[in-house]
Structures are given as structure tokens and as C-alpha cells.
Motif scaffolding. Structure first.
Motif, short mmCIF file in Angstrom:
data_model
loop_
_atom_site.label_atom_id
_atom_site.label_comp_id
_atom_site.label_asym_id
_atom_site.label_seq_id
_atom_site.Cartn_x
_atom_site.Cartn_y
_atom_site.Cartn_z
N ALA A 36 5.11 -0.57 -5.17
CA ALA A 36 5.18 0.69 -4.44
C ALA A 36 3.95 0.88 -3.57
CB ALA A 36 5.33 1.86 -5.41
N THR A 37 2.80 0.54 -4.12
CA THR A 37 1.56 0.66 -3.35
C THR A 37 1.55 -0.33 -2.20
OG1 THR A 37 0.40 1.39 -5.34
CG2 THR A 37 -0.96 0.64 -3.50
N ALA A 38 1.98 -1.55 -2.44
CA ALA A 38 2.05 -2.55 -1.38
C ALA A 38 2.99 -2.10 -0.27
CB ALA A 38 2.48 -3.90 -1.94
N GLY A 39 4.10 -1.50 -0.64
CA GLY A 39 5.03 -0.97 0.35
C GLY A 39 4.41 0.12 1.20
N TYR A 40 3.63 0.99 0.57
CA TYR A 40 2.95 2.07 1.30
C TYR A 40 1.91 1.49 2.26
CZ TYR A 40 0.67 6.62 1.99
OH TYR A 40 0.13 7.77 2.53
N ILE A 41 1.17 0.50 1.80
CA ILE A 41 0.17 -0.15 2.65
C ILE A 41 0.86 -0.82 3.84
CG2 ILE A 41 -1.50 -2.04 2.74
CD1 ILE A 41 -2.23 -1.31 -0.19
N ALA A 42 1.96 -1.52 3.58
CA ALA A 42 2.70 -2.18 4.66
C ALA A 42 3.27 -1.16 5.64
CB ALA A 42 3.81 -3.05 4.07
N ALA A 43 3.76 -0.04 5.12
CA ALA A 43 4.33 1.00 5.98
C ALA A 43 3.29 1.60 6.91
CB ALA A 43 4.95 2.10 5.12
N MET A 44 2.03 1.53 6.52
CA MET A 44 0.95 2.04 7.38
C MET A 44 0.54 0.99 8.42
SD MET A 44 0.85 5.00 6.24
CE MET A 44 -0.43 5.69 7.24
N GLY A 45 1.18 -0.18 8.38
CA GLY A 45 0.91 -1.22 9.37
C GLY A 45 -0.29 -2.09 9.07
N LEU A 46 -0.79 -2.01 7.84
CA LEU A 46 -1.95 -2.83 7.48
C LEU A 46 -1.49 -4.22 7.06
CD1 LEU A 46 -3.98 -0.19 5.46
CD2 LEU A 46 -4.39 -0.97 7.78
N PRO A 47 -2.28 -5.24 7.36
CA PRO A 47 -1.92 -6.60 6.96
C PRO A 47 -2.23 -6.86 5.49
CG PRO A 47 -4.02 -6.63 8.10
CD PRO A 47 -3.52 -5.20 8.15
N PHE A 48 -1.62 -7.88 4.95
CA PHE A 48 -1.89 -8.36 3.59
C PHE A 48 -1.81 -7.25 2.53
CE2 PHE A 48 -4.67 -10.71 6.61
CZ PHE A 48 -3.92 -11.89 6.66
N PRO A 49 -0.65 -6.62 2.38
CA PRO A 49 -0.54 -5.50 1.44
C PRO A 49 -0.86 -5.87 -0.01
CG PRO A 49 1.58 -5.96 2.48
CD PRO A 49 0.58 -6.84 3.13
N ALA A 50 -0.50 -7.07 -0.44
CA ALA A 50 -0.80 -7.47 -1.83
C ALA A 50 -2.30 -7.54 -2.05
CB ALA A 50 -0.14 -8.81 -2.15
N LEU A 51 -3.02 -8.05 -1.07
CA LEU A 51 -4.47 -8.10 -1.16
C LEU A 51 -5.05 -6.68 -1.14
CD1 LEU A 51 -7.05 -9.81 -1.23
CD2 LEU A 51 -6.97 -9.86 1.28
N PHE A 91 -4.61 6.69 5.48
CA PHE A 91 -3.37 7.06 4.81
C PHE A 91 -3.01 8.53 4.92
CE2 PHE A 91 -4.77 3.16 2.67
CZ PHE A 91 -3.63 2.39 2.82
N HIS A 92 -3.92 9.36 5.35
CA HIS A 92 -3.65 10.81 5.41
C HIS A 92 -4.04 11.38 6.77
CE1 HIS A 92 -2.89 10.44 1.17
NE2 HIS A 92 -4.14 10.08 0.92
N ASN A 93 -3.74 10.65 7.82
CA ASN A 93 -4.18 11.06 9.15
C ASN A 93 -3.17 11.92 9.90
OD1 ASN A 93 -2.27 9.19 9.91
ND2 ASN A 93 -3.76 7.63 10.48
N ALA A 94 -2.01 12.17 9.31
CA ALA A 94 -1.00 13.02 9.95
C ALA A 94 -1.33 14.48 9.66
CB ALA A 94 0.39 12.66 9.44
N ILE A 95 -2.38 15.00 10.30
CA ILE A 95 -2.91 16.31 9.93
C ILE A 95 -2.01 17.47 10.37
CG2 ILE A 95 -5.29 15.52 9.78
CD1 ILE A 95 -5.76 16.72 12.55
N GLY A 96 -0.97 17.18 11.13
CA GLY A 96 0.02 18.20 11.44
C GLY A 96 0.86 18.56 10.22
N ASP A 97 0.90 17.67 9.25
CA ASP A 97 1.59 17.88 7.98
C ASP A 97 0.56 18.48 7.01
OD1 ASP A 97 2.63 17.61 5.38
OD2 ASP A 97 3.42 15.61 5.72
#
Length: 139
Positions: A36-51, A91-97
Motif C-alpha cells: 500500500a505504501t509503495a503504491g502511494y509512493i508510485a502514485a506520487m510519481g516517485l521512482p523506486f517505490p520499494a526502495l 505527499f501533502h502538497n495539495a493544500i486546497g484540500d
């Protein structure tokens, strides 16, 4: 030990434990659900989510435990402060939310508390205090 000395010894310990709690709980959560964490990292466009998951676990659990123990506390607090700011901005830069804004501000507040620990040290009830030289211990 008088009341002021007890407070000056106990309050830094309590503060370290409270600051570390969020990192320890979050790190254990990542251990329990790494995909789940790797998926969140990948969804943010960061490389190497497992790492990224592994790095986050090491920082959160490892540095969290070091903070509780009060070992190399100033350095650990600086690391966790930087980690809090970076993860907040990434991870929390959508400050409109409003929820994301609250999470970003929470990360910044944690960083502020950690910078206080970095500035003033671990206190008397810490491994740092036990291993300090007498000249440093009195400072």
C-alpha cells in the motif's frame, strides 16, 4: 531532586516519546502493509517505490527508536525534522484540500518540535547524557 530538576529531566523524555510515537506507528504500519505504501509512493510519481518504502521504514522506526532512547539525539532530531518537511511537501502538497493542508501543517509542527530537540538536546534521561563527558554533561 527538586521539582524543577525533575521537570527539566522528565519533560524532555516525555517530549521525545511523544514526537517519536508518530514515526514508530507509521513505520510499523509500513511494515504491515508495504504494498500500500509503495503504491502511494508510485502514485506520487516517485521512482523506486520499494526502495522508498524500505527507506521510510528505516528512518521512521530506526530514528524513532533512537529518539526515544536519546541516542545521538540532536543528529536524529535533525534527520527526522528534514524527513518531516520533505515528506510533507511531497505527499501533502495539495493544500486546497483541507485534510492535506492539516497533514502538511502537522509535518511542519513536528519538524518544529524536532528542531527544539536538536537545539536543546535529549535531557538527563537519555543515552546521550549517560555517555557524555563530565564537562559536556554540566553544560
Amino acid at each position: 531532586m527538586n521539582k524543577l530538576n525533575l521537570q527539566n529531566s522528565t519533560l524532555p523524555l516525555i517530549g521525545r516519546v511523544l514526537l517519536a510515537a508518530i514515526f514508530l506507528i507509521s513505520g510499523v504500519g509500513k511494515i504491515a502493509a508495504p504494498a500500500a505504501t509503495a503504491g502511494y509512493i508510485a502514485a506520487m510519481g516517485l521512482p523506486f517505490p520499494a526502495l522508498g518504502v524500505l527507506l521510510a521504514i528505516v528512518v521512521e522506526v530506526g530514528a524513532g527508536l533512537l529518539l526515544v532512547l536519546g541516542y545521538r539525539t540532536r543528529l536524529v532530531a535533525l534527520l527526522l525534522a528534514a524527513f518531516s518537511i520533505v515528506t510533507g511537501l511531497v505527499f501533502h502538497n495539495a493544500i486546497g484540500d483541507q485534510n492535506q493542508l492539516i497533514h502538511l501543517l502537522k509535518n511542519f509542527a513536528m519538524a518544529g518540535g524536532l528542531l527544539q530537540v536538536a537545539a536543546f538536546g535529549a535531557g538527563a534521561f537519555s543515552l546521550d547524557a549517560r555517555t557524555a563527558t563530565p564537562a559536556v554533561r554540566t553544560a
